[in-house]
Design a protein around this motif. Sequence first.
Motif, PDB file in Angstrom:
ATOM      1  N   ALA A  57     -14.618  70.195  86.033  1.00  0.00           N
ATOM      2  CA  ALA A  57     -15.994  69.707  85.900  1.00  0.00           C
ATOM      3  C   ALA A  57     -16.686  70.244  84.637  1.00  0.00           C
ATOM      4  O   ALA A  57     -16.399  71.352  84.183  1.00  0.00           O
ATOM      5  CB  ALA A  57     -16.794  70.123  87.123  1.00  0.00           C
ATOM      6  N   PHE A  58     -17.596  69.453  84.097  1.00  0.00           N
ATOM      7  CA  PHE A  58     -18.378  69.933  82.951  1.00  0.00           C
ATOM      8  C   PHE A  58     -19.550  70.786  83.455  1.00  0.00           C
ATOM      9  O   PHE A  58     -20.002  70.627  84.589  1.00  0.00           O
ATOM     10  CB  PHE A  58     -18.881  68.743  82.107  1.00  0.00           C
ATOM     11  N   PRO A  59     -20.040  71.712  82.615  1.00  0.00           N
ATOM     12  CA  PRO A  59     -21.128  72.580  83.059  1.00  0.00           C
ATOM     13  C   PRO A  59     -22.478  71.857  83.130  1.00  0.00           C
ATOM     14  O   PRO A  59     -22.710  70.881  82.410  1.00  0.00           O
ATOM     15  CB  PRO A  59     -21.168  73.668  81.993  1.00  0.00           C
ATOM     16  N   ARG A  60     -23.338  72.362  83.982  1.00  0.00           N
ATOM     17  CA  ARG A  60     -24.639  71.739  84.243  1.00  0.00           C
ATOM     18  C   ARG A  60     -25.490  71.569  82.985  1.00  0.00           C
ATOM     19  O   ARG A  60     -26.185  70.573  82.815  1.00  0.00           O
ATOM     20  CB  ARG A  60     -25.382  72.617  85.266  1.00  0.00           C
ATOM     21  N   ILE A  68     -21.827  61.272  79.525  1.00  0.00           N
ATOM     22  CA  ILE A  68     -21.078  62.294  80.276  1.00  0.00           C
ATOM     23  C   ILE A  68     -20.860  61.851  81.737  1.00  0.00           C
ATOM     24  O   ILE A  68     -19.852  62.189  82.358  1.00  0.00           O
ATOM     25  CB  ILE A  68     -21.764  63.685  80.190  1.00  0.00           C
ATOM     26  N   ASP A  69     -21.794  61.052  82.250  1.00  0.00           N
ATOM     27  CA  ASP A  69     -21.658  60.585  83.637  1.00  0.00           C
ATOM     28  C   ASP A  69     -20.514  59.574  83.782  1.00  0.00           C
ATOM     29  O   ASP A  69     -20.100  59.263  84.897  1.00  0.00           O
ATOM     30  CB  ASP A  69     -22.993  59.998  84.147  1.00  0.00           C
ATOM     31  N   GLN A  70     -20.010  59.061  82.668  1.00  0.00           N
ATOM     32  CA  GLN A  70     -18.868  58.136  82.711  1.00  0.00           C
ATOM     33  C   GLN A  70     -17.532  58.887  82.656  1.00  0.00           C
ATOM     34  O   GLN A  70     -16.474  58.273  82.787  1.00  0.00           O
ATOM     35  CB  GLN A  70     -18.900  57.183  81.506  1.00  0.00           C
ATOM     36  N   SER A  71     -17.576  60.200  82.414  1.00  0.00           N
ATOM     37  CA  SER A  71     -16.311  60.926  82.287  1.00  0.00           C
ATOM     38  C   SER A  71     -15.700  61.124  83.677  1.00  0.00           C
ATOM     39  O   SER A  71     -16.402  61.147  84.684  1.00  0.00           O
ATOM     40  CB  SER A  71     -16.517  62.271  81.568  1.00  0.00           C
ATOM     41  N   ILE A  72     -14.375  61.226  83.701  1.00  0.00           N
ATOM     42  CA  ILE A  72     -13.658  61.334  84.979  1.00  0.00           C
ATOM     43  C   ILE A  72     -13.099  62.748  85.100  1.00  0.00           C
ATOM     44  O   ILE A  72     -12.377  63.205  84.220  1.00  0.00           O
ATOM     45  CB  ILE A  72     -12.502  60.306  85.028  1.00  0.00           C
ATOM     46  N   ASP A  73     -13.445  63.412  86.190  1.00  0.00           N
ATOM     47  CA  ASP A  73     -12.982  64.786  86.415  1.00  0.00           C
ATOM     48  C   ASP A  73     -11.719  64.745  87.272  1.00  0.00           C
ATOM     49  O   ASP A  73     -11.758  64.299  88.428  1.00  0.00           O
ATOM     50  CB  ASP A  73     -14.116  65.576  87.097  1.00  0.00           C
ATOM     51  N   PHE A  74     -10.619  65.207  86.699  1.00  0.00           N
ATOM     52  CA  PHE A  74      -9.322  65.191  87.398  1.00  0.00           C
ATOM     53  C   PHE A  74      -9.387  65.971  88.718  1.00  0.00           C
ATOM     54  O   PHE A  74      -8.801  65.561  89.716  1.00  0.00           O
ATOM     55  CB  PHE A  74      -8.254  65.775  86.468  1.00  0.00           C
ATOM     56  N   GLU A  75     -10.139  67.071  88.730  1.00  0.00           N
ATOM     57  CA  GLU A  75     -10.226  67.871  89.959  1.00  0.00           C
ATOM     58  C   GLU A  75     -10.905  67.100  91.084  1.00  0.00           C
ATOM     59  O   GLU A  75     -10.550  67.224  92.252  1.00  0.00           O
ATOM     60  CB  GLU A  75     -11.000  69.168  89.698  1.00  0.00           C
ATOM     61  N   ALA A  76     -11.896  66.282  90.730  1.00  0.00           N
ATOM     62  CA  ALA A  76     -12.654  65.548  91.744  1.00  0.00           C
ATOM     63  C   ALA A  76     -12.036  64.175  92.024  1.00  0.00           C
ATOM     64  O   ALA A  76     -12.102  63.679  93.143  1.00  0.00           O
ATOM     65  CB  ALA A  76     -14.110  65.384  91.297  1.00  0.00           C
ATOM     66  N   SER A  77     -11.458  63.531  91.003  1.00  0.00           N
ATOM     67  CA  SER A  77     -10.928  62.161  91.164  1.00  0.00           C
ATOM     68  C   SER A  77      -9.557  62.056  90.507  1.00  0.00           C
ATOM     69  O   SER A  77      -9.402  61.374  89.477  1.00  0.00           O
ATOM     70  CB  SER A  77     -11.856  61.130  90.513  1.00  0.00           C
ATOM     71  N   ILE A  82      -5.469  59.862  86.732  1.00  0.00           N
ATOM     72  CA  ILE A  82      -4.057  59.559  86.431  1.00  0.00           C
ATOM     73  C   ILE A  82      -3.892  58.087  86.034  1.00  0.00           C
ATOM     74  O   ILE A  82      -3.181  57.762  85.085  1.00  0.00           O
ATOM     75  CB  ILE A  82      -3.160  59.937  87.632  1.00  0.00           C
ATOM     76  N   THR A  83      -4.595  57.199  86.750  1.00  0.00           N
ATOM     77  CA  THR A  83      -4.517  55.772  86.404  1.00  0.00           C
ATOM     78  C   THR A  83      -4.928  55.553  84.954  1.00  0.00           C
ATOM     79  O   THR A  83      -4.274  54.817  84.206  1.00  0.00           O
ATOM     80  CB  THR A  83      -5.450  54.941  87.334  1.00  0.00           C
ATOM     81  N   GLU A  84      -6.018  56.179  84.535  1.00  0.00           N
ATOM     82  CA  GLU A  84      -6.485  56.000  83.159  1.00  0.00           C
ATOM     83  C   GLU A  84      -5.455  56.518  82.156  1.00  0.00           C
ATOM     84  O   GLU A  84      -5.208  55.889  81.133  1.00  0.00           O
ATOM     85  CB  GLU A  84      -7.826  56.714  82.935  1.00  0.00           C
ATOM     86  N   ILE A  85      -4.885  57.680  82.468  1.00  0.00           N
ATOM     87  CA  ILE A  85      -3.905  58.257  81.534  1.00  0.00           C
ATOM     88  C   ILE A  85      -2.657  57.366  81.454  1.00  0.00           C
ATOM     89  O   ILE A  85      -2.113  57.141  80.383  1.00  0.00           O
ATOM     90  CB  ILE A  85      -3.560  59.707  81.947  1.00  0.00           C
TER      91      ILE A  85
END
Length: 341
Positions: A57-60, A68-77, A82-85
């Motif tokens: 996750a990115f810091p607050r 930044i709200d469009q970025s995908i966090d591997f830990e959360a999703s 993986i699909t994007e990669i």
Amino acid sequence: MINNSDLERLKLNIQNANHIVIIPHLNPDGDAMGSSLGLYHTLTNLGKDVKVVTASAFPRFLDWMPGIDQSIDFEASADSAITEIEKAQLLIFVDFNALKRAGDLGDILGKSSAIKVMIDHHPYPEEIADIMISVPQSSSTCELACRVMTLLEWNQFVDKNAAECFYTGIMTDTGSLSYNSSNPETYRIVAGLLEKEIDKDNIHQLVFHSNSFYRMKLLGHVLGKKLILMPEQGAAYMWLDEQELKEHCFQPGDTEGFVNYPLGIEGINISAFFMVKDDKVKCSFRSRGDFPVNQFSEQNFNGGGHRNAAGGESKLSLDETVEKFKTELPLFFNKYANNEL
Ligand code: 5GP
Ligand code: MN
């Protein structure tokens, strides 16, 4: 140095790719998110389908950054990351130069058959990409990424959003242009960003003056109760355990910058900070002058970074990690003082 044939290959590969995924390092900071999102906006404006995938996750304090709200966090999703990669024809690694710095994403990135690009300013890069743009002299990856866009003659695609992101990383990696920022070229890049009409004072405000109440209390706690000096080495260290973090409603990013405070003490030129993160202890080191915290971290805490700013990790308990630091620092310091490094 950026070499022309790398630039030409980069331009061609970006032009040929439709899906591009940009990846910053684990626990992304202002420079990592800034360079990811600066490139995200620029390449989107160029007509590409771009995604930013983070390993954690990115810091607050960065949550205001455009995109930044469009970025995908591997830990959360993990699935969508993986699909994007897997869909990507081009992967761009920013602000890191060894796959282990991408955390659990490292393996997946290593196995990907996409063309890989690295844009980074850390010393001693590993060969992790087909196109390696490595400039350790650069203040920040943001400065470098912005320069690369200009050299590719894509400056017109760096819009105000991209400029805000690039400026953020230059600002955070240089302590608001107070260190690593004596090259006039840095200011030419900054001038170009100001011409995009960014509000730099507001960015400073958003990043540095938007502390949560709990972060302020945690800073007071660590400086008040957990700061120890090692006068013989001109060093200081601090640490926070899980309970202390919990009591202060810890959010990712809340401890960012804590390690810098002890350097404000007269005679202190080395600072260390330790905290529990997941099942490990995250270590942060800073120095002033020529004491190489990256070498110290590499030798003792499985880490690295820059001479004056480095990180690492430890699988020992927090107490054992702090003990190890107290033992190893004087030994390393003696070698340094005797020119034996
Ligand atoms: P921080 O203390 O802010 O997490 O990191 C300081 C610097 O060290 C940054 O440039 C960061 O990229 C680098 N760094 C942080 N943690 C690690 C690590 O575990 N390994 C390596 N090689 N570099 C790190
Ligand atoms: Mn950086």
